[in-house]
Scaffold this motif. Structure first.
Motif, short mmCIF file in Angstrom:
data_model
loop_
_atom_site.label_atom_id
_atom_site.label_comp_id
_atom_site.label_asym_id
_atom_site.label_seq_id
_atom_site.Cartn_x
_atom_site.Cartn_y
_atom_site.Cartn_z
N UNK A 136 0.84 -1.20 0.00
CA UNK A 136 0.00 0.00 0.00
C UNK A 136 0.89 1.26 0.00
N UNK A 137 0.38 2.38 -0.54
CA UNK A 137 1.20 3.61 -0.57
C UNK A 137 1.73 4.02 0.80
N UNK A 138 0.98 3.76 1.85
CA UNK A 138 1.42 4.13 3.19
C UNK A 138 2.76 3.51 3.54
N UNK A 139 3.03 2.31 3.00
CA UNK A 139 4.28 1.62 3.30
C UNK A 139 5.30 1.73 2.17
N UNK A 140 4.83 1.79 0.95
CA UNK A 140 5.74 1.97 -0.18
C UNK A 140 6.53 3.27 -0.01
N UNK A 189 -10.12 -3.25 4.74
CA UNK A 189 -10.75 -2.15 5.45
C UNK A 189 -10.49 -0.83 4.72
N UNK A 190 -11.45 0.07 4.84
CA UNK A 190 -11.30 1.43 4.31
C UNK A 190 -11.57 2.39 5.47
N UNK A 191 -10.50 2.85 6.11
CA UNK A 191 -10.64 3.70 7.29
C UNK A 191 -10.72 5.17 6.86
N UNK A 192 -11.82 5.83 7.22
CA UNK A 192 -11.99 7.26 6.92
C UNK A 192 -11.29 8.08 8.01
N UNK A 193 -10.19 8.74 7.65
CA UNK A 193 -9.38 9.48 8.61
C UNK A 193 -9.35 10.96 8.26
N UNK A 229 4.13 14.70 2.64
CA UNK A 229 3.82 15.27 1.32
C UNK A 229 3.43 14.18 0.34
N UNK A 230 4.12 13.07 0.38
CA UNK A 230 3.80 11.97 -0.55
C UNK A 230 2.50 11.27 -0.16
N UNK A 231 2.23 11.16 1.12
CA UNK A 231 0.97 10.58 1.56
C UNK A 231 -0.20 11.45 1.13
N UNK A 232 -0.04 12.77 1.24
CA UNK A 232 -1.11 13.68 0.82
C UNK A 232 -1.43 13.51 -0.67
N UNK A 233 -0.41 13.25 -1.48
CA UNK A 233 -0.65 13.04 -2.91
C UNK A 233 -1.26 11.68 -3.19
N UNK A 234 -0.91 10.69 -2.38
CA UNK A 234 -1.39 9.31 -2.62
C UNK A 234 -2.81 9.08 -2.11
N UNK A 235 -3.23 9.87 -1.14
CA UNK A 235 -4.55 9.69 -0.53
C UNK A 235 -5.33 11.01 -0.63
N UNK A 236 -5.99 11.25 -1.75
CA UNK A 236 -6.69 12.52 -1.94
C UNK A 236 -7.89 12.64 -1.00
N UNK A 237 -8.20 13.88 -0.65
CA UNK A 237 -9.35 14.14 0.21
C UNK A 237 -10.65 13.82 -0.52
N UNK A 238 -11.61 13.26 0.20
CA UNK A 238 -12.93 13.01 -0.35
C UNK A 238 -13.80 14.25 -0.16
N UNK A 239 -15.07 14.15 -0.48
CA UNK A 239 -15.92 15.35 -0.50
C UNK A 239 -16.02 16.04 0.87
N UNK A 240 -15.86 15.27 1.95
CA UNK A 240 -15.98 15.82 3.30
C UNK A 240 -14.63 16.13 3.95
N UNK A 241 -13.56 16.04 3.16
CA UNK A 241 -12.24 16.31 3.69
C UNK A 241 -11.53 15.10 4.26
#
Length: 256
Positions: A136-140, A189-193, A229-241
């Motif tokens: 997953x991007x979090x670990x890559x 799992x899909x954790x909304x954070x 910075x890389x995590x922010x690019x890999x996990x875009x914000x959804x409609x509610x942030x």
């Protein structure tokens, strides 16, 4: 590595406890006398075992003094032991050996599982859940940032938080000859954070530790900035942030 931080780990207690509940729900024993929580951490998973088996003697095992301090405060009625699971053995009358997100940290964890499984009495259960998220991007991005300057000079060669898991087939072939029933499955799992920073806070309690602990403070802060910075690019914000942290986990329930 430095000792684990119970405070950091518990920042995401609800999310971390969800797979523990899912694992416990698949244990086929309605009653049990002796139950062991292997890698009990701060006691959040142990608490589930107490609720499921209120008449059992429940013991938590962990190698972290800070985690055990938190667990003893949380569950004073339970017994907690500091021990390395690589060498620890269960008593012959154990009914359940349960472990939520611990065995991935052990060298040759499949060998440890086989040893513990073979020590169980007939009808005993070994139930284990481990993260399966190294791709997953979090670990890559942990590994990618670690290969940049100046971190590549300061970290061990090819650092990673843990070894790659064996395949499902390898687990099956190794464990099935030693048990009457074997269930293996994955859950995604899909954790909304709350944003990329929340993902970084999550992994700071687990997977980032081997990357951050060896670094001096200034370089540690620089690593976190580059990684965030890389995590922010890999996990875009959804409609509610919120951001969705995709998290695959592997579950194994082996009954003797």
């Amino acid at each position: 590595m430095a000792d684990w931080s119970a405070q950091q780990y518990l920042k995401f207690e609800d999310e971390r406890t969800r797979p523990a509940r899912d694992l416990l729900a698949q244990i086929p024993l309605a009653t049990a006398r002796r139950v062991f929580d292997l890698g009990c951490g701060p006691g959040n998973s142990t608490e589930l075992l107490v609720a499921r088996y209120p008449d059992a003697e429940i013991t938590g095992i962990d190698s972290s003094p800070d985690m055990l301090r938190q667990a003893r405060t949380r569950l004073p009625q339970c017994r907690f032991i500091e021990a390395d699971l690589t060498h620890w053995s269960a008593p012959a009358d154990a009914d359940i050996l349960y472990s939520n997100a611990t065995f991935q940290w052990l060298p040759d964890h499949l060998g440890v599982m086989l040893r513990l499984l073979n020590g169980l009495k007939a009808g005993g259960v070994l139930a284990i859940q481990v993260p399966d998220n190294l791709d997953e991007p979090s670990h890559v991005w942990m590994r990618e940032v670690a290969h940049e300057q100046p971190f590549v000079r300061l970290l061990p060669k090819n650092p990673r938080d843990r070894a790659v898991l064996p395949s499902v087939g390898e687990y099956y072939d190794a464990l099935k000859p030693h048990c009457a029933r074997l269930d293996i499955w994955h859950t995604l799992y899909q954790h909304a954070l709350d944003g990329a920073e929340a993902i970084v806070e999550w992994v700071k309690g687990t997977g980032l530790r081997p990357f951050l602990d060896p670094l001096p403070p200034a370089e540690r802060d620089a690593f976190l900035r580059a990684y965030t910075a890389r995590i922010a690019a890999a996990y875009p914000a959804r409609y509610d942030g919120k951001v969705l942290l995709r998290f695959p986990r592997l579950f194994i329930v082996a009954s003797r």
